[in-house]
Design an enzyme around this catalytic site. Structure first.
Site, PDB file in Angstrom:
ATOM      1  CG  ASN A  11      -4.338  -4.289   2.776  1.00  0.00           C
ATOM      2  OD1 ASN A  11      -3.881  -4.231   1.641  1.00  0.00           O
ATOM      3  ND2 ASN A  11      -3.562  -4.263   3.859  1.00  0.00           N
ATOM      4  NE  ARG A  68      -2.277  -1.348   3.439  1.00  0.00           N
ATOM      5  CZ  ARG A  68      -2.704  -1.138   4.678  1.00  0.00           C
ATOM      6  NH1 ARG A  68      -3.856  -0.522   4.889  1.00  0.00           N
ATOM      7  NH2 ARG A  68      -1.985  -1.539   5.709  1.00  0.00           N
TER       8      ARG A  68
END
Length: 759
Positions: free
Chosen positions: A39, A21
């Protein structure tokens, strides 16, 4: 808005807990894109918006420049309408649904962390637990899912303000690195004596001093304890062998860097890449003559298992100590590796003089992985730390989840989910209560970690294997028995992303056959569903059953009787060395008393080694065959011919021809080096000849080589070259071992294939 485009992407694979990320955030910011990333239970989802060229470059970079520990299996992209916006955000994770993401494996300390650890001005200078999103413990500290700090063994350590700031900063390398810590808030080293009493002073200084005195140190690693001594100290290595009850099996060593590895061994480009990879396995290398290592490290062996430091603690230890160290599993031979502090002290106090430990718990014991390079590619010998739990990704789905229980020796198990087969870490030989407990505990951990509830349980056909008994005790599941050698070939097929049919050559120590005999020298026509036994080595008795495995001279008796009949071989040293027991063993073989029949190729190699005087008894599996391979003269071109008899299936391959040739050459004065080479060449020629004959009968021109015998690099190279010269396509193992460590994968894919057909 007309000049902007928006794309939504779904990224699957090992993309959580690896810095994916923040990588996406940084990449999107660099390209001037707006959107978000987050996520969920499937993996990573994201949306990006901006100029078309920038969006395309961003999507290309996602796969080309992903973080070191990320493994992208698939990325699906769809077009959306532009929405505007001028910022890119990391959004809150979505935990709804059934979790499908994968847990990353443990990884060696990255270059950035090593730089910080070496910088006196850095707050983590000299800290033995430094890590970030690109490195450090993962699999061995996870207690449950999702992979968040509270569900790891790092939950015991509350982050200090500075670590917490790094953890929550998307621009920081430690963003959401679950094991993040520093000297103010993280684990600490401690040094104890053999009675468990603390020793004063700096623990690292103390263990370096102990190693310098020739003492044995127990050192806590990522997946368990190791036993360490100075690898240049003959008395220390001999003491470790005696205390550990490890008579001959080579020790692995750890060296500070590649240059030191090169001073001890020949290291090519592939081997260097393996040594320095984030997985940091033990790499089997050719030893240079006249090294400074103690003779007791690898007695009589031309290969050495070498690894580089893979934790900050190992880095600091090797820097301070300077010399290479033996680093072998912290156990008594045949027991599982010790991994809890109390267990290590209880089981290793009679071996180790000092214990270097720390207060970060290991949740799941995991041995070091072992690999070798062959034809420029990695070949696994033992698949464990650094590789597990990365799945074997397949081209087909499993209709129902499968648990495959593996074999008895070198056990692994395997669980499946969708198109993933997750092969476990190395469990070991299921011969005692401790290892069986490690097996059952490991299965329960995998069931929780991957949220699987297997409806099918696959097992070996051997009724006495503990893994088989475990399977048969399961309630409410469908049981699938899988023949051992079919599983070997199926594992090779899955490893190669193929489904067959192939001519499968499965050569190993032994496995239970469908006819009740012990197979091990098999030529099968096989796919993922079924097999036919097309040919095999002529069976011979195993006098004393399992005793014949530990005493190869017994297999020599059986093979000599097969080759020559009842005539005694008075002129062989083998007879003189065993003359008192010879008549009894010969009678057992002749009358079939406690002498099950076997077609084992492994036992054929044992017999040849015993006849040549290399090994009367063994102290570890495969020892006789290893010594036979290492003795071979690589420049000898001649080979021993082998006859194939029988007009109907299965054909019988006359191993007796090889034994007669070995014996006659020995009588004629040929050296063991020449005889061993001719034996290996003869087996390679035989494999090629039999496969050629079977191709004519079946039309199949792909061969899969599997089984522990194909860990023999000399045989593997020559058999592969001969088959390729005859136009065969040859499949070899790469992602799982050729030995029994790959059996569970084969069992799983066979059970899955049969389930697909049934539906």
């Amino acid at each position: 808005m007309d000049e902007r485009v928006r794309r939504r992407a779904r990224v699957d694979g090992i993309v959580q807990g690896v810095g994916f990320r923040p990588f996406v955030h940084s990449l999107a910011t660099r390209f001037g894109l707006s959107g978000h990333v987050g996520n969920d239970v499937h993996g990573v989802f994201l949306e990006v918006e901006g100029e078309p060229a920038a969006v395309e470059c961003f999507l290309d970079s996602l796969t080309e420049k992903s973080p070191p520990l990320a493994v992208i299996e698939s990325m699906a992209v769809e077009e959306l309408s532009a929405q505007g916006g001028d910022s890119f955000e990391i959004v809150v994770s979505d935990a709804a649904g059934t979790r499908e993401t994968l847990v990353p494996a443990d990884s060696a300390t990255c270059a950035d962390c090593l730089h910080e650890m070496s910088d006196p001005a850095d707050r983590r200078f000299g800290y033995p637990f430094i890590n970030c999103t690109n490195c450090g413990p993962r699999f061995t500290i996870v207690r449950d899912i999702p992979y968040d700090r509270p569900l790891t063994t790092m939950a015991a350590f509350a982050m200090c303000a500075r670590c917490e700031s790094e953890y929550h900063d998307p621009a920081d390398r430690r963003f959401h690195a679950q094991p993040v810590c520093c000297p103010n808030c993280g684990p600490r080293l401690r040094l104890r004596d053999a009675d468990g009493l603390p020793l004063a002073g700096d623990p690292l200084t103390g263990v370096v001093a102990a190693l310098g005195r020739g003492e044995v140190a127990a050192i806590k690693g990522l997946g368990g304890y190791h036993l360490a001594v100075d690898a240049t100290h003959q008395d220390a290595t001999a003491t470790l062998r005696k205390r550990k009850h490890r008579e001959d099996k080579p020790f692995a060593i750890m060296v500070a860097d590649v240059d030191r590895a090169r001073s001890l061994c020949v290291v090519d480009e592939t081997e260097q890449a393996l040594l320095t990879s984030p997985r940091r396995p033990i790499v089997l290398l050719r030893t240079r003559p006249d090294t400074a290592l103690a003779a007791a490290v690898a007695p009589g062996n031309h290969e050495l298992g070498v690894m580089l430091p893979y934790t900050p603690l190992h880095q600091l230890l090797l820097r301070r100590f300077g010399a290479p160290i033996v680093l072998t599993s912290g156990n008594v031979s045949d027991e599982p590796i010790a991994y809890s502090d109390d267990d290590a002290l209880a089981r290793l106090s009679g071996i180790a003089d000092v214990f270097l430990s720390h207060d970060r718990a290991i949740h799941l014991r995991t041995d070091d992985s072992v690999v070798r390079a062959f034809r420029g590619r990695e070949r696994l010998v033992r698949r464990s730390r650094g590789y597990v739990p990365q799945p074997v990704t397949l081209a087909w789905d499993f209709p129902r989840q499968v648990l495959a229980c593996g074999a008895e020796l070198k056990n692994t198990f395997c669980v499946t989910k969708q198109h993933h087969a997750v092969v476990s870490h190395h469990i070991g030989d299921l011969e005692n209560h401790e290892t069986l407990t490690a097996f059952t505990d490991g299965i329960e951990h995998f069931r929780r970690l991957f949220e699987v509830d297997p409806r099918i349980v696959a097992h070996d056909l051997h009724p006495e294997y503990l893994s088989t008994k475990y399977a048969l005790d399961r309630d409410g599941v469908e049981l699938v028995g899988v023949q051992h050698h079919h599983a070997h070939i199926a594992a090779c097929l899955a490893d190669s992303a193929e489904s067959g049919p192939v001519i499968g050559v499965a050569f190993d120590g032994l496995g239970y056959g469908t006819d009740g005999t012990l197979w091990g020298g098999e030529f099968l026509l096989a796919d993922l569903v079924d097999f036919r036994r097309l040919a095999h080595l002529e069976p011979v008795p195993m006098p004393g059953a399992s005793t014949a495995i530990r005493q190869p001279w017994r297999m020599a008796v059986a093979h000599l009787l097969s080759a020559y009949g009842q005539h005694p071989q008075e002129d062989l040293d083998l007879l003189r060395r065993n003359e008192q027991q010879w008549p009894t063993v010969a009678e057992m073989a002749t009358r079939g008393i406690n002498a099950p029949l076997t077609s084992s190729a492994g036992r054929l190699f044992d017999a040849a080694a015993a006849i040549l005087g290399m090994r009367n008894t063994v102290t570890f599996e495969g020892q006789a065959a290893i010594e036979l391979e290492q003795a071979a003269d690589r420049d000898e071109p001649a080979s021993y011919p082998v006859a194939v008899t029988g007009g109907a299936e299965p054909l019988r391959v006359q191993g007796a021809d090889l034994i007669r040739a070995v014996t006659e050459d020995l009588r004629a004065g040929a050296t063991p080096a020449v005889i061993s080479a001719r034996f290996h060449n003869g087996v390679a020629d035989m494999i090629s000849e039999v496969c050629t004959s079977l191709r004519e009968a079946t039309g199949v021109s792909t061969v899969a080589l599997s089984g522990g015998v194909f860990q023999n690099v000399l045989l593997l190279e020559r058999a592969t070259a001969r088959l390729e010269a005859r136009g065969f396509r040859v499949l070899l193992h790469a992602r799982v071992p050729a030995n029994d460590g790959g059996i569970s994968l084969g069992q799983a894919v066979i059970a899955g294939a049969r389930d697909r057909i049934a539906r």
